[in-house]
Write an enzyme that holds these catalytic residues in place. Structure first.
Site, PDB file in Angstrom:
ATOM      1  N   ASP A 185       0.835  -1.207   0.000  1.00 26.35           N
ATOM      2  CA  ASP A 185       0.000   0.000   0.000  1.00 26.35           C
ATOM      3  C   ASP A 185       0.868   1.256   0.000  1.00 26.35           C
ATOM      4  O   ASP A 185       0.632   2.192  -0.760  1.00 26.35           O
ATOM      5  CB  ASP A 185      -0.922   0.029   1.226  1.00 26.35           C
ATOM      6  CG  ASP A 185      -1.836  -1.180   1.276  1.00 26.35           C
ATOM      7  OD1 ASP A 185      -1.502  -2.186   0.650  1.00 26.35           O
ATOM      8  OD2 ASP A 185      -2.875  -1.113   1.943  1.00 26.35           O
ATOM      9  N   GLU A 226       0.583  -5.900  -5.250  1.00 30.14           N
ATOM     10  CA  GLU A 226       0.160  -5.004  -6.324  1.00 30.14           C
ATOM     11  C   GLU A 226       1.301  -4.165  -6.870  1.00 30.14           C
ATOM     12  O   GLU A 226       1.504  -4.075  -8.080  1.00 30.14           O
ATOM     13  CB  GLU A 226      -0.966  -4.079  -5.820  1.00 30.14           C
ATOM     14  CG  GLU A 226      -1.404  -3.080  -6.872  1.00 30.14           C
ATOM     15  CD  GLU A 226      -2.685  -2.347  -6.513  1.00 30.14           C
ATOM     16  OE1 GLU A 226      -3.529  -2.929  -5.807  1.00 30.14           O
ATOM     17  OE2 GLU A 226      -2.838  -1.184  -6.935  1.00 30.14           O
TER      18      GLU A 226
END
Lengths: 401, 186
Positions: A32, A296
């Site tokens: 994140d 990600e």
């Protein structure tokens, strides 16, 4: 600390536009915060937007930004003001033109109260409120991107979904990234210099170099066993962290290794890497023949590296992550020869399902197709980007809202 | 209060001082197991519709309005007519039924809840589980019995949904009306 010249440039830039605030909860150390830090830097550098990046765990953040002081509540790097998000919020929040909650994090009550107050005021304007969501290649993202989320207070929040087509919010990619990568990869001395800087020894020009940044999986131990009897030398570059937890059958006490150590078994050498910043990580991916990445941020950077890769996706309940994996793989393989696409997809599935036999079988099968897969990996970034990156689309979305 | 995840078609939620009928819900998963709920809402007061997205854990006021147990009676375009136990009839706009309309069919005996706002019937909530007949689905291709392989099926009333590969035309199946998902063979 930030370079003084750079700092002056950013200070000037900050006076030109209302600021944006990005709130980020550090959940998985680097994912994140990795995405939000890249986005914040790009908004500051390419759009001269003053960005406050509020982070709840400066210690973890400092792993990818080593010059960050975890004990300092406000700091400036690369044109971004990094602020400590503690609870209750010690630093005062002043609404700017945009407020981004990253990955559906719960904003501090002080922030919600303040923007609600602005919303109900006739003299003040509440910031445009966005929830920057996770990246997915699934179809439903097209229908949810940019939809408002009506709040009980009357405020509107917009869901902003990154994605791979023009109906979504795009993918994070800095303007000059591909040119920098091509320049790096065109000169082999860059790779040699990086490996030297990382303390990697004994890597020959013809050797296969693989970077590994995964979660725990038995598939990794299987691959390492396979590489021991490979026909050429294989170098596995692994940072301290979760990947090593799976290698207990190969490295004695993997929790006690330190950067710089290397372990040789047959034709496989495992190198323990020091932690690196984002630029260093990009360069590492650019320099390896194959990359195993997770989550990600590193997943996207592996695509931008233009090298073949395995994506170890964050595991979800009821194996929902495999649906996300398949959606991406279908997209990625759209223009890939069927037999290579099948092997690459089977390899990724085997890694994610920790299938020890399948991973060996498909790795061996895929090696034969390495060249076409390499060509595909080089072409893919252009196709994936769809002309515009996430920051550009985000700035345009804000202008249009 | 309910979470967005718990809201279902037919519920009425209060947003910014206005009651909204939930016409459709669609739950998907984002990263780290977080749910995202997309809803189609109709403003009861202004007769306007909107699509909106919530985090699964977002809390919202589920307004308790007057409700009556009713059964479906007949369709008089564009109204669905429901009847209570005392034979009073209530007209509900087709638009307000949202996704639930796909499960309304002649002869259905499900006890539905009709919701009223200021005396007007504004929405209908179906039971959580309903049973319908599959009127058409392709034969099983793989003989799969695990229930993981899905295929489309048309049910009584014309609605469609994904069912397990082992389901055959003529089977009665249980459907979860909150998610529009096949549960099992009845």
């Amino acid at each position: 600390m930030a370079n003084n010249n750079t700092h002056n440039h950013w200070t000037h830039a900050h006076q030109t536009q209302e600021h944006w605030d990005i709130f980020c909860t550090v959940v998985d150390n680097y994912g994140d915060i990795g995405v939000t830090w890249r986005l914040a830097k790009q908004l500051a550098r390419e759009y001269l937007i003053a960005v406050n990046l509020w982070v709840d765990d400066l210690n973890s953040f400092s792993h990818i930004l080593p010059t960050l002081n975890p004990n300092q509540a406000i700091q400036h790097f690369d044109g971004v003001t990094i602020k400590l998000w503690d609870k209750p919020l010690s630093l005062q929040y002043h609404p700017g033109s945009v407020l981004i909650e990253a990955f559906a994090c719960e904003l501090p009550t002080e922030v919600i109260d303040k923007i609600t107050q602005y919303h109900h005021s006739t003299a003040l304007t509440a910031p445009l409120w966005l929830n920057l969501e996770y990246l997915s290649a699934e179809d439903w993202v097209d229908g949810c991107h940019a939809l408002p989320s009506l709040q009980a207070s009357g405020l509107k929040k917009y869901f902003y979904f990154p994605g791979f087509n023009e109906k979504t919010g795009g993918l994070i990619c800095e303007r000059d990234l591909f040119a920098e990568r091509e320049s790096w990869q065109s000169d082999p001395s860059n790779r040699d210099g990086l490996f030297q800087q990382l303390g990697l020894k004994g890597i020959g020009v013809a050797d296969t170099v693989i970077s590994i940044f995964s979660y725990e999986t038995e598939a990794l131990a299987s691959l390492c066993q396979l590489w021991q009897s490979a026909t050429t030398k294989v170098h596995a570059l692994i940072p301290i962290g979760r990947s090593l937890n799976s290698l207990g059958s190969i490295i004695t006490h993997p929790g006690q290794v330190s950067p710089g150590q290397q372990f040789t078994y047959g034709n496989l050498t495992i190198h323990i890497l020091p932690m690196t910043d984002q630029l260093g990580f990009d360069r590492l991916l650019w320099s390896c023949d194959f990359n195993i990445v997770r989550g990600e941020d590193s997943f996207l950077r592996a695509q931008w590296a233009a090298k073949p890769f395995i994506w170890h996706i964050y595991p979800q309940e009821e194996d929902y992550h495999l649906i996300k994996l398949r959606a991406f793989m279908a997209l990625y393989c759209h223009n890939l020869a069927p037999e290579i696409a099948d092997s690459w997809q089977a390899l990724n599935l085997a890694f994610n399902e920790a299938s020890e036999n399948d991973i060996k079988q498909y790795w061996q099968k895929l090696e034969l197709a390495n060249l076409p897969l390499m060509h595909h990996a080089q072409k893919w970034p252009i196709d994936a980007l769809n002309d515009t990156d996430l920051a550009s689309r985000l700035v345009q979305f804000v202008k249009n809202s | 209060m309910k979470t967005a995840h718990e809201i279902r078609p037919g519920n009425v939620i209060m947003l910014d001082g206005s009651p909204w009928v939930v016409q459709k819900t669609e739950t998907t998963r984002s990263g780290r197991n977080a749910a995202i709920v997309k809803m189609k809402l109709k403003n009861v007061l202004q007769d306007s519709s909107t699509e909106t997205t919530f985090k699964g854990e977002d809390k919202m006021d589920d307004i308790i309005l007057d409700r009556l147990d009713c059964t479906y009676s007949y369709y008089a375009d564009p109204m669905y007519v429901f009847m209570d136990s005392e034979y009073n009839q209530y007209d509900v706009e087709a638009d307000n039924l949202g996704d639930a309309a796909a499960y309304i069919c002649d002869g259905m005996e499900d006890i539905c809840q009709v919701t009223f706002y200021e005396g007007k019937a504004i929405s209908v909530e179906l039971p959580t589980t309903i049973v319908r007949e599959v009127i058409y689905t392709e034969p099983s291709a793989r003989g799969d019995t695990s229930g993981k392989v899905m295929k489309p099926a048309t049910i009584t009333g014309g609605g469609t949904l994904s069912v397990a590969d082992f389901v055959k035309t003529g089977d009665m199946i249980e459907i979860d009306t909150r998610t529009n998902e096949f549960k099992k063979r009845a």
